[in-house]
Design a protein around this motif. Sequence first.
Motif, PDB file in Angstrom:
ATOM      1  N   ILE A  36       0.841  -1.195   0.000  1.00  0.00           N
ATOM      2  CA  ILE A  36       0.000   0.000   0.000  1.00  0.00           C
ATOM      3  C   ILE A  36       0.878   1.248   0.000  1.00  0.00           C
ATOM      4  O   ILE A  36       1.835   1.352   0.765  1.00  0.00           O
ATOM      5  CB  ILE A  36      -0.933   0.020   1.233  1.00  0.00           C
ATOM      6  CG1 ILE A  36      -1.899  -1.177   1.193  1.00  0.00           C
ATOM      7  CG2 ILE A  36      -1.703   1.346   1.301  1.00  0.00           C
ATOM      8  CD1 ILE A  36      -2.752  -1.316   2.436  1.00  0.00           C
ATOM      9  N   LEU A  37       0.509   2.201  -0.866  1.00  0.00           N
ATOM     10  CA  LEU A  37       1.133   3.518  -0.954  1.00  0.00           C
ATOM     11  C   LEU A  37       0.082   4.547  -0.566  1.00  0.00           C
ATOM     12  O   LEU A  37      -1.049   4.490  -1.058  1.00  0.00           O
ATOM     13  CB  LEU A  37       1.607   3.778  -2.388  1.00  0.00           C
ATOM     14  CG  LEU A  37       1.926   5.217  -2.802  1.00  0.00           C
ATOM     15  CD1 LEU A  37       3.155   5.751  -2.093  1.00  0.00           C
ATOM     16  CD2 LEU A  37       2.110   5.309  -4.320  1.00  0.00           C
ATOM     17  N   VAL A  38       0.448   5.488   0.315  1.00  0.00           N
ATOM     18  CA  VAL A  38      -0.422   6.614   0.653  1.00  0.00           C
ATOM     19  C   VAL A  38       0.344   7.875   0.314  1.00  0.00           C
ATOM     20  O   VAL A  38       1.457   8.083   0.807  1.00  0.00           O
ATOM     21  CB  VAL A  38      -0.849   6.588   2.140  1.00  0.00           C
ATOM     22  CG1 VAL A  38      -1.603   7.863   2.507  1.00  0.00           C
ATOM     23  CG2 VAL A  38      -1.710   5.361   2.424  1.00  0.00           C
ATOM     24  N   VAL A  39      -0.255   8.707  -0.563  1.00  0.00           N
ATOM     25  CA  VAL A  39       0.418   9.909  -1.060  1.00  0.00           C
ATOM     26  C   VAL A  39      -0.616  10.970  -1.415  1.00  0.00           C
ATOM     27  O   VAL A  39      -1.621  10.672  -2.052  1.00  0.00           O
ATOM     28  CB  VAL A  39       1.284   9.575  -2.306  1.00  0.00           C
ATOM     29  CG1 VAL A  39       0.491   8.895  -3.397  1.00  0.00           C
ATOM     30  CG2 VAL A  39       1.977  10.815  -2.857  1.00  0.00           C
ATOM     31  N   PRO A  40      -0.402  12.221  -1.006  1.00  0.00           N
ATOM     32  CA  PRO A  40      -1.275  13.286  -1.492  1.00  0.00           C
ATOM     33  C   PRO A  40      -0.915  13.615  -2.951  1.00  0.00           C
ATOM     34  O   PRO A  40       0.252  13.842  -3.264  1.00  0.00           O
ATOM     35  CB  PRO A  40      -0.988  14.463  -0.563  1.00  0.00           C
ATOM     36  CG  PRO A  40       0.326  14.162   0.081  1.00  0.00           C
ATOM     37  CD  PRO A  40       0.572  12.701  -0.024  1.00  0.00           C
ATOM     38  N   VAL A  41      -1.908  13.569  -3.823  1.00  0.00           N
ATOM     39  CA  VAL A  41      -1.709  13.872  -5.242  1.00  0.00           C
ATOM     40  C   VAL A  41      -2.636  15.028  -5.606  1.00  0.00           C
ATOM     41  O   VAL A  41      -3.860  14.904  -5.483  1.00  0.00           O
ATOM     42  CB  VAL A  41      -2.011  12.648  -6.130  1.00  0.00           C
ATOM     43  CG1 VAL A  41      -1.829  13.001  -7.602  1.00  0.00           C
ATOM     44  CG2 VAL A  41      -1.129  11.462  -5.745  1.00  0.00           C
TER      45      VAL A  41
END
Length: 189
Positions: free
Chosen positions: A153-158
């Motif tokens: 899992i990747l969590v990133v603000p885009v």
Amino acid sequence: MSDPIRAAMASVSREDFLPEGQRAQAAIDAPLPIGWGQTNSQPHTVEAMLRLLEVGAGMRVLDVGAGSGWTTALLAHLVGESGSVVGVEIVPQLRERATAALGRFDPRHARVELAERGVLGWPVEAPYDRVLVSAAARSLPTPLVEQLGDGGILVVPVRGVMTRVVRGADGSAVVTEHGAYRFVPLLDW
């Protein structure tokens, strides 16, 4: 049943990872400047990101934009000594400060590396079970998706939207969005 994220946030003091002049503000639920145009994210946002990340004991985690080292230490608490966390930071002075703060916290299974020019993340140790990005990307950072292992899992603000990516065994990615957030921009070379 105890909440591991709340336990981590109670055990790893934000104050210990802030510059001297910001420590009195540690309890405020707001981003705080840490120098070089960067911030220590507000606790509420960090908690939301950690919940989306679903970090468990024994996992291998990458923390992109480690900044003050606070999220690296929180992740180290969540993975425990059977896991590992590598943070990467592009600003050498912040990396030095984060390393010193981590040293006081003493997680032998976590460290902060200086980001390599032209490289996003830390691919030399991939794949990771989880990747956390604490800076806003202009688009979904494909190199970080590629550093995830199967089921990672990747969590990133885009572009101002908190984005969660789950990588399938076939290399596919399921992308979901989880609300609007403000972050400093993800710096690149």
